[in-house]
Scaffold this active site. Structure first.
Site, PDB file in Angstrom:
ATOM      1  N   ASP A 164      46.094  -2.992  71.552  1.00  0.00           N
ATOM      2  CA  ASP A 164      46.214  -3.367  72.689  1.00  0.00           C
ATOM      3  C   ASP A 164      47.430  -2.830  73.386  1.00  0.00           C
ATOM      4  O   ASP A 164      48.924  -2.097  73.073  1.00  0.00           O
ATOM      5  CB  ASP A 164      46.427  -4.549  73.075  1.00  0.00           C
ATOM      6  CG  ASP A 164      47.135  -5.113  71.648  1.00  0.00           C
ATOM      7  OD1 ASP A 164      47.189  -4.641  70.514  1.00  0.00           O
ATOM      8  OD2 ASP A 164      47.708  -6.301  71.845  1.00  0.00           O
ATOM      9  N   ASP A 528      32.211   3.163  63.941  1.00  0.00           N
ATOM     10  CA  ASP A 528      33.016   4.741  65.698  1.00  0.00           C
ATOM     11  C   ASP A 528      32.461   4.238  66.253  1.00  0.00           C
ATOM     12  O   ASP A 528      32.170   4.741  67.815  1.00  0.00           O
ATOM     13  CB  ASP A 528      32.677   6.056  64.658  1.00  0.00           C
ATOM     14  CG  ASP A 528      33.656   6.723  65.762  1.00  0.00           C
ATOM     15  OD1 ASP A 528      34.258   6.263  66.863  1.00  0.00           O
ATOM     16  OD2 ASP A 528      33.113   7.698  65.284  1.00  0.00           O
ATOM     17  N   GLU A 537      39.729   0.124  65.480  1.00  0.00           N
ATOM     18  CA  GLU A 537      41.337  -0.221  65.877  1.00  0.00           C
ATOM     19  C   GLU A 537      42.260   0.727  65.489  1.00  0.00           C
ATOM     20  O   GLU A 537      42.374   0.808  64.419  1.00  0.00           O
ATOM     21  CB  GLU A 537      41.616  -1.765  66.273  1.00  0.00           C
ATOM     22  CG  GLU A 537      42.603  -1.756  67.534  1.00  0.00           C
ATOM     23  CD  GLU A 537      42.863  -3.295  67.605  1.00  0.00           C
ATOM     24  OE1 GLU A 537      42.810  -4.043  67.566  1.00  0.00           O
ATOM     25  OE2 GLU A 537      44.243  -3.478  68.792  1.00  0.00           O
TER      26      GLU A 537
HETATM   27  O1  9MR Z   1      46.234  -6.888  61.886  1.00  0.00           O
HETATM   28  C1  9MR Z   1      45.763  -8.334  62.347  1.00  0.00           C
HETATM   29  C2  9MR Z   1      45.248  -9.166  61.242  1.00  0.00           C
HETATM   30  O2  9MR Z   1      45.234  -9.171  60.089  1.00  0.00           O
HETATM   31  C3  9MR Z   1      43.813 -10.268  61.629  1.00  0.00           C
HETATM   32  O3  9MR Z   1      42.834 -10.953  60.946  1.00  0.00           O
HETATM   33  C4  9MR Z   1      43.201  -9.934  63.416  1.00  0.00           C
HETATM   34  C5  9MR Z   1      43.132 -11.628  63.511  1.00  0.00           C
HETATM   35  O4  9MR Z   1      44.380 -12.355  64.255  1.00  0.00           O
HETATM   36  O5  9MR Z   1      44.830  -9.313  63.653  1.00  0.00           O
HETATM   37  C6  9MR Z   1      44.947  -7.749  64.023  1.00  0.00           C
HETATM   38  O6  9MR Z   1      45.979  -7.924  65.125  1.00  0.00           O
HETATM   39  C7  9MR Z   1      46.047  -7.131  65.619  1.00  0.00           C
HETATM   40  C8  9MR Z   1      46.628  -8.455  66.836  1.00  0.00           C
HETATM   41  O7  9MR Z   1      46.599  -9.630  66.944  1.00  0.00           O
HETATM   42  C9  9MR Z   1      46.825  -7.539  68.250  1.00  0.00           C
HETATM   43  N1  9MR Z   1      46.333  -6.394  68.616  1.00  0.00           N
HETATM   44  C10 9MR Z   1      45.570  -5.693  67.418  1.00  0.00           C
HETATM   45  C11 9MR Z   1      45.703  -5.659  66.106  1.00  0.00           C
HETATM   46  C12 9MR Z   1      44.781  -5.195  64.841  1.00  0.00           C
HETATM   47  O8  9MR Z   1      43.721  -5.995  65.150  1.00  0.00           O
END
Ligand code: 9MR
Length: 558
Positions: A164, A528, A537
């Protein structure tokens, strides 16, 4: 079912060091013999027996170990398993992982905000600048007397967090810590890594130039009138799958809070120490900012970011990444540690003296106690004698846990620390593997036991292919790597290959997205596909421990 034999031979698809352990796994239980074949000549250069099968604790799968550590000659090779077939190719050479080290740092260049990426540096992934962030609104939940509603601030640059396009202070915290530590611990490797970024050729290591891009953004996230630090700079909602320059929703900074301010204080204090020899002026600016953020946190000790609660009261509602954390004990500890190391002021020792460190988790964005423990251990020789006992206890904890981690490594499914427990496979499991390795490397620096280093290397092998999915989880590296990460530029740029040097999140049986997965088994729960934000991601805090690990291995095994 026609299967590619290479997919059944799980190994680091990139490279091995001549004088380091070399292991691969074959999925199955009745294989007996293997040969090592030189790639060009197709000559057999080494033969061996395949070890007995180990059953997966998670499924009906078996794996058998292939060990060719005794073969030490540089070259390009393939493994061949009798009655199965041939593996993907790999190399044995000095500097086997320098490409991985470089690419994983260059990955941050590709995440840069507010800046064109010209072809000269970005190759076919050249793109226009996105998000100038020169006119960012102070959100209704963040207004103060000095910055009333409607105030706009200048907060450009930094890195996009992940797939994002938002920028989050909490996640920048551990990311910056980890990259700064890599620079501090492996300065020679850092000096040798040429990244071909716009700043290459100035007097600083490219890694430091890249770190400064995000450091300067972080500094703009502090309210200069009171020292508090905003949680994130964000859209109200996630962008569509478009290139950065096509993503033009309004941007906001949201609520100042205790945890963001402490993470910021910790990074700035650490940066003030590490940057001093390179740039005394930035170093002292960092220290001032660190102390004022700390003072804000002291005056506002229990302000937590609660996105849903905010959304009930303030408009527009914010629905991007939360990075919410309920426990601030570890952030107090980490900030105390960095500020104490930087200043030796007794006010910062209090938070350390009063915290028991008899156990440490593996570090993550919301679990930063280990970072403070690592910094104190590293600085021990420079600190006053009243700290000795406490720091000795902290070091002991690091070493004891490292000893636990390296126990019985011939038994787990991938013969690695990663995957000993199903709990290892969480959202961003790849970063967990890299962070375990970084933890082991801290222990190695305190007590140079070979088993710590070799276990860290094992987790690198895991990341580059010796794992439950048979992918190298780093885009662009190995023969089979994720082609469809959940990463907006990689999706929208019209180029087949994803942006290189980005670590995919990896197996996550939580499957919190709505994508199609072929398996629910913890170590195989990976898709994938670009819809899979829960398993595929990329993120700045995931690449960072890979950078640390690759640089460490380059330093110790080169
Ligand atoms: O890395 C984060 C993970 O530990 C959490 O479980 C998840 C859900 O809240 O969010 C991940 O972080 C994301 C962030 O909120 C927004 N940008 C992308 C991140 C990676 O997925």
């Amino acid at each position: 079912l026609a299967q590619n034999p290479a997919d059944q031979i799980r190994l680091n698809q990139v490279g091995f060091y001549p004088n380091a352990p070399k292991q691969a796994l074959v999925v199955g239980k009745n294989y007996e013999n293997f040969t090592l074949i030189e790639k060009e000549s197709h000559k057999v250069v080494y033969k061996g027996r395949i070890k007995a099968a180990v059953k997966s604790p998670f499924s009906e799968k078996y794996t058998q170990e292939i060990d060719f550590s005794n073969f030490k000659k540089n070259g390009s090779y393939i493994l061949s398993v009798e009655k199965l077939g041939e593996s993907y190719p790999f190399e044995i050479r000095n500097n086997a992982l320098s490409g991985v080290a470089k690419a994983s740092i260059k990955g941050y260049y590709f995440q840069r905000v507010s800046e064109d990426l010209p072809e000269k540096y970005a190759g076919k992934w050249a793109r226009k600048a996105g998000h100038p962030d020169t006119s960012v609104l102070v959100h209704a939940n963040a207004v103060s007397t000095n910055r009333p509603e409607g105030t706009r601030i200048n907060s450009p640059r930094g890195w996009y967090d992940a797939g994002d396009y938002n920028k989050y202070i909490v996640n920048s915290g551990i990311t910056m810590y980890t990259l700064l530590s890599a620079l501090e611990d492996f300065p020679k490797v850092a000096n040798d890594l040429e990244l071909n970024i716009p700043e290459s050729g100035n007097n600083l290591p490219d890694l430091l130039d890249e770190i400064l891009v995000n450091l300067e953004w972080m500094l703009t996230m502090q309210d200069p009138t009171d020292g508090g630090v905003y949680h994130k700079l964000t859209n109200a909602n996630f962008d569509g799958m478009v290139m950065p320059d096509k993503a033009t929703q309004p941007r906001y900074v949201v609520q100042k809070n205790t945890i963001a301010s402490l993470d910021f204080a910790a990074v700035m204090a650490q940066a003030s120490r590490i940057l001093k020899p390179y740039n005394p002026e930035i170093s002292s600016r960092c220290l001032t900012s660190a102390e004022s953020a700390w003072n804000w946190a002291k005056a506002n000790p229990k302000v937590f970011y609660r996105q849903n609660q905010n959304n009930e009261k303030f408009k527009p509602a914010i629905t991007t990444g939360g990075y919410e954390d309920n426990n601030d004990t570890d952030e107090w500890f980490w900030a105390s540690a960095e500020l104490f190391v930087a200043t030796q002021k007794s006010q910062y020792w209090e938070g350390i003296a009063s915290t028991d460190v008899y156990w440490l988790p593996i570090q993550s964005w919301n679990s930063v106690m280990p970072l403070g423990a690592f910094s104190l251990s590293k600085a021990r020789k420079t600190l006053p004698s009243f700290t000795t006992n406490k720091i000795a206890q902290i070091q002991n904890t690091v070493l004891q846990q490292a000893d636990e981690m390296v126990k019985d490594l011939d038994k787990p499914l991938f013969r690695t620390v990663m995957g000993k427990s199903a709990k290892d496979f969480m959202w961003g499991s790849s970063s967990h593997a890299a962070n375990q390795a970084m933890f082991l490397l801290q222990a190695f620096q305190l007590n140079p036991k070979k088993t710590y280093l070799e276990a860290a290397l094992g987790n690198m092998d895991y990341l580059l292919g010796r794992n439950g999915v048979g992918y190298s989880l780093l885009t662009g590296y190995g023969s089979k790597y994720p082609m469809h990460p959940h990463h907006r530029p990689s999706i929208a740029d019209g180029i087949d290959e994803p942006v290189p040097g980005l670590l995919s999140g990896g197996p996550n049986p939580g499957q919190q997205d709505q994508c199609k997965y072929d398996s629910k088994v913890p170590d195989e729960s990976f898709s994938d596909s670009d819809c899979s934000y829960a398993s595929n991601e990329i993120a700045i805090n995931w690449n960072a421990p890979l950078v640390y690990l690759a640089m460490a291995l380059e330093s110790y095994y080169h």
